[in-house]
Design an enzyme around this catalytic site. Structure first.
Site, PDB file in Angstrom:
ATOM      1  N   ASP A  20       2.072   7.455   3.501  1.00 28.27           N
ATOM      2  CA  ASP A  20       2.730   6.456   4.346  1.00 28.27           C
ATOM      3  C   ASP A  20       1.868   6.042   5.534  1.00 28.27           C
ATOM      4  O   ASP A  20       1.757   4.856   5.848  1.00 28.27           O
ATOM      5  CB  ASP A  20       4.074   6.978   4.837  1.00 28.27           C
ATOM      6  CG  ASP A  20       5.235   6.377   4.064  1.00 28.27           C
ATOM      7  OD1 ASP A  20       5.801   5.390   4.544  1.00 28.27           O
ATOM      8  OD2 ASP A  20       5.536   6.876   2.976  1.00 28.27           O
ATOM      9  N   LYS A  51       0.838  -1.191   0.000  1.00 19.63           N
ATOM     10  CA  LYS A  51       0.000   0.000   0.000  1.00 19.63           C
ATOM     11  C   LYS A  51       0.880   1.251   0.000  1.00 19.63           C
ATOM     12  O   LYS A  51       2.026   1.197   0.460  1.00 19.63           O
ATOM     13  CB  LYS A  51      -0.955  -0.021   1.200  1.00 19.63           C
ATOM     14  CG  LYS A  51      -0.240  -0.021   2.578  1.00 19.63           C
ATOM     15  CD  LYS A  51       0.208   1.364   2.989  1.00 19.63           C
ATOM     16  CE  LYS A  51       1.233   1.339   4.076  1.00 19.63           C
ATOM     17  NZ  LYS A  51       1.922   2.638   4.250  1.00 19.63           N
TER      18      LYS A  51
END
Length: 329
Positions: free
Chosen positions: A179, A98
């Site tokens: 992040d 991701k």
């Protein structure tokens, strides 16, 4: 791929690649057969560390390896599009870290390529396959806390990396949002779906990435999600779901929790504790990938591609609101 054993290739050799590989080696139905890096030396060091038989000095060589059934892409997210594309074009199913890419446009390109090639593709959002989080989602969907009116989630960690680090680099997709913020945003999507409105505020660095961001997601039904992420300060990394008949509190780390507490009106609080975690916690998604491959699926029902696209669209809207732009946009 045999009926029992799935052969994995690891693309990249950094910390995430190592943590995932450690967990794969604990899975009896998985075999790590190859690793690929942008240098032969780096791939060989990683292969020696984990006892992997094949080391490749390019992503393309890994993608073309006939001894690999599926590739885990563990590069920094600025390289996800190129790395996953190389694997899909070579006919390999992909589990990609991701977020899928830097934008909704890039994510759609991957999804369309996988659909065109009829190949499995899944975002490595481990939260969605975590059994404890799945239980929270089931309770919320079943009305255990009534109708959800608010959701709070935060993920902050004080980062002391030097100025040249990727987290501060716009070209690398730096900043807190992609992040860390992807976790609270994904959690809100899991429980409430895609929002009808997005409001955001951020503190930007001199180079234009977000050092910390606050997000308010609004829903026409009246629910809202208040989310934060930060590279400047540690926080509790917890989440709370507030409903008309109770609440669910998830302590740190809400994206990989060991327990949660269910508060229901008229009842004593109930603590639900997860079984001891095996390894680093990435085995759940590895098992989901292998289950899907054996079933001939091209996407996971637990981490659907439409859901990943919706989350990326929300992240795009947040960046637009706060003024974060990546090179080329």
């Amino acid at each position: 791929m045999s009926e029992q054993t799935v052969r994995w290739g690891i693309l990249a050799t950094g910390g995430m690649a190592a943590a995932f590989t450690e967990d794969l080696l604990r899975e009896p139905e998985a075999r790590v057969t190859a690793v690929g890096s942008r240098s032969v030396a780096g791939a060989q060091r990683f292969a020696e560390r984990f006892g992997i038989p094949r080391a490749h000095g390019t992503w393309q060589e890994l993608a073309a390896d006939p001894e690999v059934d599926v590739v885990y892409v563990a590069t920094p997210h600025a390289h996800h599009l190129a790395a996953a594309t190389a694997c899909l074009e070579a006919g390999k199913p992909v589990l990609c870290e991701k977020p899928f890419a830097l934008s909704g446009r890039q994510t759609r390109a991957l999804v369309e390529l996988a659909d065109e090639r009829r190949l499995f593709l899944m975002e490595a959002m481990w939260t969605y396959v975590n059994p404890t989080v799945r239980r929270v989602a089931e309770l919320v969907a079943g009305g255990a806390v009534g109708e959800v009116r608010a959701l709070h989630a935060s993920f902050g960690g004080r980062v002391t990396a030097p100025p040249e680090h990727r987290l501060w680099d716009p070209a690398a997709g730096g900043g807190a949002l992609l992040d860390l913020g992807t976790y609270p945003v994904s959690f809100a999507h899991l429980l409430l779906g895609a929002p009808d409105s997005v409001t955001a505020h951020a503190r930007l660095s001199p180079r234009g990435v977000d050092e910390q961001t606050g997000v308010l997601l609004g829903y026409d039904g009246g629910a809202m999600a208040v989310l934060t992420c930060s590279l400047l300060a540690d926080d509790e990394r917890r989440a709370v779901v507030y409903g008309t008949a109770g609440r669910i509190e998830i302590p740190a780390d809400f994206y990989n929790p060991g327990s949660f507490v269910l508060h229901r009106d008229g009842h004593e609080p109930q603590t639900v504790t997860a079984p001891p975690q095996r390894g680093n916690g990435y085995g759940h998604q590895a098992r989901e990938v292998m289950r899907c491959l054996r079933a001939g699926l091209t996407e996971s029902p637990l981490v659907p591609l439409a859901g990943s696209l919706a989350v990326m669209d929300t992240l795009d809207k947040v960046r637009e609101r706060v003024g974060v732009r990546y090179p080329g946009e």
